[in-house]
Design an enzyme around this catalytic site. Structure first.
Site, mmCIF file in Angstrom:
data_model
loop_
_atom_site.group_PDB
_atom_site.id
_atom_site.type_symbol
_atom_site.label_atom_id
_atom_site.label_comp_id
_atom_site.label_asym_id
_atom_site.label_seq_id
_atom_site.Cartn_x
_atom_site.Cartn_y
_atom_site.Cartn_z
ATOM 1 N N ARG A 98 0.633 -1.071 -0.093
ATOM 2 C CA ARG A 98 -0.045 0.055 0.125
ATOM 3 C C ARG A 98 0.915 1.244 0.033
ATOM 4 O O ARG A 98 1.603 1.436 -0.887
ATOM 5 C CB ARG A 98 -0.931 0.087 1.041
ATOM 6 C CG ARG A 98 -1.608 -1.382 1.537
ATOM 7 C CD ARG A 98 -2.631 -1.594 0.404
ATOM 8 N NE ARG A 98 -3.490 -2.802 1.158
ATOM 9 C CZ ARG A 98 -4.096 -3.680 0.010
ATOM 10 N NH1 ARG A 98 -4.086 -3.418 -1.416
ATOM 11 N NH2 ARG A 98 -4.802 -4.560 0.547
ATOM 12 N N HIS A 154 -3.538 -13.400 -11.504
ATOM 13 C CA HIS A 154 -4.529 -13.519 -10.436
ATOM 14 C C HIS A 154 -5.817 -14.128 -11.722
ATOM 15 O O HIS A 154 -6.180 -13.696 -12.421
ATOM 16 C CB HIS A 154 -5.076 -12.278 -10.138
ATOM 17 C CG HIS A 154 -6.315 -12.540 -9.160
ATOM 18 N ND1 HIS A 154 -6.303 -12.008 -7.956
ATOM 19 C CD2 HIS A 154 -7.342 -13.090 -9.280
ATOM 20 C CE1 HIS A 154 -7.561 -12.307 -7.165
ATOM 21 N NE2 HIS A 154 -8.025 -12.999 -8.265
ATOM 22 N N ASN A 193 -1.380 -2.759 -7.322
ATOM 23 C CA ASN A 193 -2.801 -2.261 -7.143
ATOM 24 C C ASN A 193 -2.672 -1.373 -6.030
ATOM 25 O O ASN A 193 -3.520 -1.407 -5.110
ATOM 26 C CB ASN A 193 -3.836 -3.714 -7.116
ATOM 27 C CG ASN A 193 -3.632 -4.295 -5.909
ATOM 28 O OD1 ASN A 193 -2.432 -4.533 -5.639
ATOM 29 N ND2 ASN A 193 -4.702 -4.822 -5.400
ATOM 30 N N ASP A 197 0.490 -13.191 0.162
ATOM 31 C CA ASP A 197 -0.712 -12.237 -0.317
ATOM 32 C C ASP A 197 -1.042 -11.402 0.869
ATOM 33 O O ASP A 197 -2.318 -11.050 1.345
ATOM 34 C CB ASP A 197 -1.736 -13.105 -0.870
ATOM 35 C CG ASP A 197 -2.883 -12.328 -1.796
ATOM 36 O OD1 ASP A 197 -2.727 -11.022 -1.997
ATOM 37 O OD2 ASP A 197 -3.771 -12.683 -2.113
HETATM 38 O O1 DOR Z 1 -8.274 -10.622 -1.322
HETATM 39 C C1 DOR Z 1 -7.525 -10.031 -2.094
HETATM 40 N N1 DOR Z 1 -6.902 -8.757 -1.880
HETATM 41 N N2 DOR Z 1 -7.076 -10.330 -3.152
HETATM 42 C C2 DOR Z 1 -6.618 -9.550 -4.276
HETATM 43 O O2 DOR Z 1 -6.332 -9.980 -5.227
HETATM 44 C C3 DOR Z 1 -6.319 -8.137 -4.051
HETATM 45 C C4 DOR Z 1 -6.067 -8.000 -2.544
HETATM 46 C C5 DOR Z 1 -5.756 -6.488 -2.072
HETATM 47 O O3 DOR Z 1 -5.026 -5.706 -2.854
HETATM 48 O O4 DOR Z 1 -6.378 -6.268 -1.123
HETATM 49 ZN ZN ZN Z 2 -2.506 -10.311 -3.952
#
Ligand code: DOR
Ligand code: ZN
Length: 423
Positions: free
Chosen positions: A57, A176, A87, A301
């Site tokens: 983030r 993904h 992202n 993740d």
């Molecule tokens: O659960 C998820 N959170 N899957 C994702 O693909 C993105 C991730 C996120 O960025 O919070």
């Molecule tokens: Zn992810």
């Protein structure tokens, strides 16, 4: 600067390890001179964990996590290298935004690289980044479905173009694999859903069909594809059957291995994640995939969100939960239960990631390699209490779980960055 680690257990042998500056300089029975010494009293040393799948983030979402909190969480979890996902706000889709991220990442206490977004809109910008031959880019990241608020690619011709770029620049594409249209189809079938329907709405079929699609395209184009957070038994079977037919790699997460939808009764939206937690049958096949060689790596993740967001109702709450601090303790607990060996674990958490993403001289404890090292105590017990996490995301679907096997020290590039009270 020389640091001597005395009485380390490495591959079942007791050795002394001399670190000179950032490098493993000597590993053996001698006791060379050093500026600093630690007696590890036969505790086990493993290569520092490499985690290819972290959502740090920062930037405009620093309230959820920043490089300092993510680094501290990683160190607590024995993790010495992370790859940050694109992202973010702003997303890592062009050189300008990558440069913003590079500035922020300078405060990191661990090694890091960036995964950059590949979307239908940013192909030219992507090439612009890659033409600079960036050493800090690990891979391209491709989403085939929306997952929170990322851009996704839902047509074959763009996926193929992205694969061609991956091939040309010799960079893996992390994928993904859930398919957007399929997710929409299943989601529309449920009225007033709760998290218990998450596994139905983001149906296993969506992951399975996405995995089939990208494997068929990678066979045509010949690029390296790295399938992130594989969650179903069918996908493990498909990957196993295609391992020798294309360059496909399989990442799993601790939560798809160890949790399933049954935990949602207790965890509620804290367990909302994409792809969803599946079933016990899937947990078993993933475990089998670890032992039969189908699984290549474990990524956390780590996907931190504000607890206030995670307390919203199902449709409004974002998917994802933190994983940096819980991954290695949970996996060491599995080693203690003899579900897989410590050697297999270190292949999955360090050696193979270094190989797939071409991290030079990392991922193994060997003379001449960078001294990223984690000291563990297989007998140390723990209980997961999210309030004690270093990440800003102080919630977990594992809350209250107990186990055995924990981190004692974490070294990054030869420097001691974390030491627990017991040593
Ligand atoms: O659960 C998820 N959170 N899957 C994702 O693909 C993105 C991730 C996120 O960025 O919070
Ligand atoms: Zn992810």
């Amino acid at each position: 600067m020389k640091t001597l680690l005395k009485n380390c257990k490495l591959n079942n042998e007791t050795v002394n390890i001399l670190i000179k500056d950032s490098i493993f300089y000597y590993i053996g029975k001698n006791t060379p001179d050093a500026d600093t010494e630690y007696d590890l009293k036969n505790l086990i040393v493993i290569p520092g964990i490499i985690d290819p799948h972290v959502h740090v983030r920062d930037l405009k979402q620093s309230e959820k996590e920043d490089w300092t909190s993510a680094s501290n969480a990683a160190l607590r979890g024995g993790i010495t290298t992370i790859f940050d996902m694109p992202n973010t706000r702003p997303p890592t889709v062009n050189l300008q935004y990558l440069n913003l991220k590079r500035e922020k990442a300078k405060t990191a206490k661990i090694n890091y690289k960036f995964n950059i977004a590949a979307t239908s809109q940013n192909i030219t910008k992507l090439i612009e980044i890659l033409d600079t031959k960036p050493e800090d880019v690990a891979a391209l990241k491709l989403f085939l479905a929306g997952s929170n608020s990322n851009e996704y690619v839902d047509n074959k011709s763009d996926i193929k173009r992205i694969f061609e770029i991956s091939s040309k620049y010799d960079l893996p594409v992390i994928i993904h694999t859930e398919l957007q249209k399929c997710v929409e189809k299943f989601s529309s079938k449920v009225k007033n859903p709760t998290v218990k329907e998450h596994n139905f709405m983001r149906n296993r079929e969506c992951s399975v069909r996405g995995t089939e699609l990208v494997i068929s395209l990678a066979k045509e184009i010949g690029n390296k594809i790295y399938l992130a957070h594989i969650s179903t038994a069918e996908e493990i079977d498909i990957i196993q059957n295609n391992k020798n037919k294309c360059r496909v790699y399989c990442e799993i997460t601790p939560h798809h291995l160890l949790l399933n939808e049954n935990v949602l009764e207790k965890a509620g939206n804290f367990g909302k994640v994409n792809p969803p937690l599946r079933t016990e049958k899937d947990n078993k096949r993933i475990m089998q995939g670890i032992n039969d060689g189908t699984v290549d790596t474990i990524g956390t993740d780590h996907a931190p969100h504000l607890i206030s967001e995670k307390l919203k109702n199902y449709l409004e709450t974002p998917s994802g939960f933190p994983g940096l601090e819980t991954a290695l303790p949970l996996l060491l607990n599995e080693v203690n239960k003899e579900n897989f060996s410590l050697k297999r674990l270190t292949e999955l958490t360090s050696e193979k990631s270094a190989e797939i993403f071409k991290l030079k001289k990392r991922g193994q404890i060997k003379e001449g390699f960078f001294a990223d090292l984690t000291v563990i105590d297989l007998n140390k017990t723990w209980k997961i209490e999210a309030k004690n996490f270093k990440t800003k995301a102080k919630y977990s679907p594992y809350e209250g779980i107990t186990g055995k096997g924990d981190i004692v020290m974490t070294f990054v590039n030869g420097k001691l960055k974390l030491k627990s009270k017991i040593l």
